[in-house]
Each structure stands twice: as C-alpha cells, then as structure tokens.
Design a protein around this motif. Structure first.
Motif, mmCIF file in Angstrom:
data_model
loop_
_atom_site.group_PDB
_atom_site.id
_atom_site.type_symbol
_atom_site.label_atom_id
_atom_site.label_comp_id
_atom_site.label_asym_id
_atom_site.label_seq_id
_atom_site.Cartn_x
_atom_site.Cartn_y
_atom_site.Cartn_z
ATOM 1 N N SER A 187 -7.446 42.235 52.685
ATOM 2 C CA SER A 187 -6.796 41.414 51.666
ATOM 3 C C SER A 187 -7.850 40.767 50.777
ATOM 4 O O SER A 187 -8.851 40.232 51.260
ATOM 5 N N ALA A 188 -7.612 40.819 49.469
ATOM 6 C CA ALA A 188 -8.572 40.239 48.529
ATOM 7 C C ALA A 188 -8.706 38.734 48.729
ATOM 8 O O ALA A 188 -9.774 38.152 48.497
ATOM 9 N N SER A 189 -7.636 38.091 49.190
ATOM 10 C CA SER A 189 -7.660 36.633 49.343
ATOM 11 C C SER A 189 -8.597 36.179 50.459
ATOM 12 O O SER A 189 -9.025 35.026 50.485
ATOM 13 N N SER A 191 -11.507 37.871 51.202
ATOM 14 C CA SER A 191 -12.718 38.668 51.055
ATOM 15 C C SER A 191 -13.538 38.230 49.844
ATOM 16 O O SER A 191 -13.057 37.497 48.971
ATOM 17 N N TYR A 192 -14.777 38.716 49.797
ATOM 18 C CA TYR A 192 -15.578 38.625 48.588
ATOM 19 C C TYR A 192 -15.209 39.829 47.725
ATOM 20 O O TYR A 192 -15.211 40.967 48.207
ATOM 21 N N VAL A 193 -14.879 39.613 46.470
ATOM 22 C CA VAL A 193 -14.413 40.697 45.606
ATOM 23 C C VAL A 193 -15.375 40.877 44.430
ATOM 24 O O VAL A 193 -15.701 39.902 43.733
ATOM 25 N N LYS A 195 -15.388 42.852 41.109
ATOM 26 C CA LYS A 195 -14.455 43.595 40.256
ATOM 27 C C LYS A 195 -15.128 44.729 39.490
ATOM 28 O O LYS A 195 -14.468 45.723 39.156
ATOM 29 N N HIS A 211 -16.499 42.543 52.082
ATOM 30 C CA HIS A 211 -16.900 42.619 50.679
ATOM 31 C C HIS A 211 -16.140 43.789 50.044
ATOM 32 O O HIS A 211 -16.375 44.951 50.388
ATOM 33 N N ILE A 212 -15.231 43.471 49.125
ATOM 34 C CA ILE A 212 -14.425 44.491 48.456
ATOM 35 C C ILE A 212 -15.111 44.895 47.156
ATOM 36 O O ILE A 212 -15.371 44.054 46.285
ATOM 37 N N ARG A 214 -14.962 47.116 43.758
ATOM 38 C CA ARG A 214 -14.046 47.793 42.837
ATOM 39 C C ARG A 214 -14.828 48.383 41.667
ATOM 40 O O ARG A 214 -15.943 47.980 41.377
ATOM 41 N N TYR A 235 -15.534 47.305 51.823
ATOM 42 C CA TYR A 235 -14.367 48.132 51.518
ATOM 43 C C TYR A 235 -14.520 48.662 50.111
ATOM 44 O O TYR A 235 -14.603 47.890 49.144
ATOM 45 N N GLU A 237 -12.919 50.288 47.120
ATOM 46 C CA GLU A 237 -11.555 50.454 46.625
ATOM 47 C C GLU A 237 -11.503 51.476 45.479
ATOM 48 O O GLU A 237 -12.378 51.521 44.618
#
Length: 335
Positions: A187-189, A191-193, A195, A211-212, A214, A235, A237
């Motif tokens: 879940s992005a909420s 995690s570190y995202v 973009k 760590h997401i 994108r 992750y 994405e």
C-alpha cells in the motif's frame, strides 16, 4: 466417496500448480459435481492442508462431503434424516526446493548460465517450469555445481555442470507454483513512494520499509554509488525496472519479519516483458533476500550473493552471468 476422491485429487493438482485457495475450491467443487455430488442436497468442505490425520503439515488437500438422506423403513423409529459423509485426502510431492526458479511455462533458455560464471548452489535446486527442450541451458566456459537441475522440458548443458544428487537432471517434471503468489501488493500509504523513479548516485543509506518505485526510469544505481539498507523491500510498479551498474557497491538486506520478510525486490505481476531487470555490482556487494519478478526477466550479472549466500531468484526467466555461491538455509534472514 468417488465425489470426495475426485475433488481432493483436483484440488491437489491446483495446489501443486500454486493456484489460489479460491481456484482450489472451484476445481474441487467442479470435480465433485461431475462425480455425482449435488451441492443443493449437501455440503462440501475443502481444507488445505487437512485439519486432521497424517498430513496436516504436508502438501495435501482434504475434502469432506456430506448430504442428508431421507429415511424409509427406519422412519418408524426416528424421523430425522440420515447424514452420509465421505472424506478424501490427496497429497503430492514436489521436486525439491528451488532457490533459482524460472516460472515461464514455455520459454527456451528460461534459466541460462553463460559467460565465465562460477555458480555454486548448496542445499537447493535450479528449476525451470518451461516445457521447452532447452528450458535450462549452460554454455560457454561456465562452471556450475548444484544439487539438481529440474526442468519441465529438457536441458542443453554444453558447459561443465556438476549435480550432486542422484538421478539428475530431472526432466519433464510437473511445474511448481509461484511461491510468492499470496504476497500482497504494498500500500502506498504505508510506503516510501518515488513517483518518477529513483536514480541513486553517491552514498545513500535507505530507511527500513517498503520503497515503491514508479515510472519508466525505475530504480537506477549508478557507477561509483555506495548504497546500503537493512529491512528494505523494493516494489517496482508498472513499467519500472531495476538497473544496477557493475561499478556500484550495493549492500541491501530484506526485512526478517512481517509481511515482506525475506523479500528484497518485488516486481509488478501485471507488467511483463522487457526491459530486463539487471543486477550487477562490485564483488563487495550483497543482496540478501529474494528477487521476485513473476512476469519479468532477470539478468544477474554480479559476482556476489547475499550474506551467507542468501540470495534467491524467482522470475519469469533468469540469465546468470555472475559468479557466486547460493545457500538454502536462510531462515535467519526471514527467507
């Protein structure tokens, strides 16, 4: 009883293939119905693994069917219906634990060892689900020592390959399921995202957690970078991929507890094909944990593994050109 037997058998086939519990139940129900069970008159319970008996901790599926049968002669004494019940358990054997596993069902060179690789596996197998005649290939001046090669099809071993277990390689083996099929998408909420991808230069110590990544830039670790992190899961994405330069030093360790215990890299299951996820680095690099890309190819080019040899790769296809030793007993790292 024939309905219970057929349902258990069908459920075990699904479980061996790594199907979800929903698919196991659906397959069992379909087979039970085709063998005379009417779910409008009774109930079916599917347990995987069984809740009792000899195989409660094994690779097994238990089916219990029951239905009410109206009384006739004995209705003179008791009015309630009789409950008929049948139970069946189907158990399957796997081909052993694989620390290098290619999931593609039909690719040639699904697992490929090439270059000047010196690859040593202790306590686990190398496996390809592919039914191709050359599903596992070793070529060039590569030197490979492992427990056993297991292939859904065949092998093409023109290089030096030593297999320490008897009766190996195992050919035309049944496929094994995705060992991480139940792993949830982060879940992005929580995690570190990133973009627009993560492009690392210089010295970076990553915080523990998920760590997401994108975007098309993905995760890039450039030449000369020193990247460390403990308790880290990436992750990737969508179209994001991994690219680690051969002159980078990367020392990363997956979490040892929690949902993503043992998972270092996790690729989007819905994003397939190229570009390839490239894992390289200096001889001092360590990737401790599992590299999991169900639908994407992985090229492992570095001359390193994780702490104590604890790196595993589960991917669509795998090309190994680095030199390393891989070990099976990695439980202390959450694997």
């Amino acid at each position: 009883q024939s309905a219970a037997d057929a349902a258990a058998y069908a459920g075990a086939i699904e479980k061996r293939a790594g199907s979800s519990n929903t698919d196991i139940l659906a397959s069992a129900a379909f087979s039970a119905e085709n063998n005379g069970f009417d779910d409008s008159l009774g109930t079916m319970v599917v347990n995987s693994p069984p809740t009792s008996g000899l195989y409660t901790a094994g690779q097994a599926v238990e089916v219990v069917v029951s239905q009410s049968v109206e009384r006739f002669f004995t209705k003179l004494f008791l009015e309630e219906d009789v409950t008929e019940r049948a139970r069946a358990v189907a158990i399957f054997q796997s081909t052993g634990k694989a620390c290098i596993l290619a999931l593609d069902p039909s690719a040639s060179d699904a697992v490929l060892f090439s270059g000047n690789t010196s690859f040593n596996v202790k306590g686990c197998n190398v496996m390809a689900n592919s039914i191709a005649v050359d599903a596992v290939k070793a070529q060039g001046s590569v030197q490979v020592a492992l427990d056993c090669i297991v292939s859904g099809g065949g092998t093409d071993l023109t290089a030096a390959v030593i297999q320490t277990q008897p009766n190996c390689p195992v050919l035309k083996a049944p496929p094994v399921g995705d060992p991480y099929s139940q792993l949830p998408v982060p879940s992005a909420s929580d995690s570190y995202v990133y973009k627009n991808g993560l492009d690392i230069k210089g010295t970076v110590n990553l915080a523990p957690g998920v760590h997401i990544i994108r975007g098309n830039k993905g995760l890039t670790i450039n030449a000369g970078a020193l990247v460390t992190g403990t308790g880290v899961t990436f992750y990737l994405e969508g179209t994001a991929r991994v690219s680690i330069n051969g002159n980078a030093t990367v020392k990363l360790q997956a979490p040892t507890t929690g949902t993503y215990a043992g998972i270092l890299f996790f690729g989007d299951r819905n994003s397939s094909g190229t570009p390839v996820n490239k894992f390289n680095g200096t001889a001092d690099s360590e990737l401790t944990g599992s590299i999991y890309f169900k639908s994407q190819p992985v090229a492992y080019e570095g001359n390193f593994s994780g702490q104590g040899g604890c790196t595993r790769v589960v991917a669509n296809t795998i090309e190994w050109t680095g030199s390393t030793t891989i070990n099976q007993d990695c439980t202390k790292f959450g694997m």
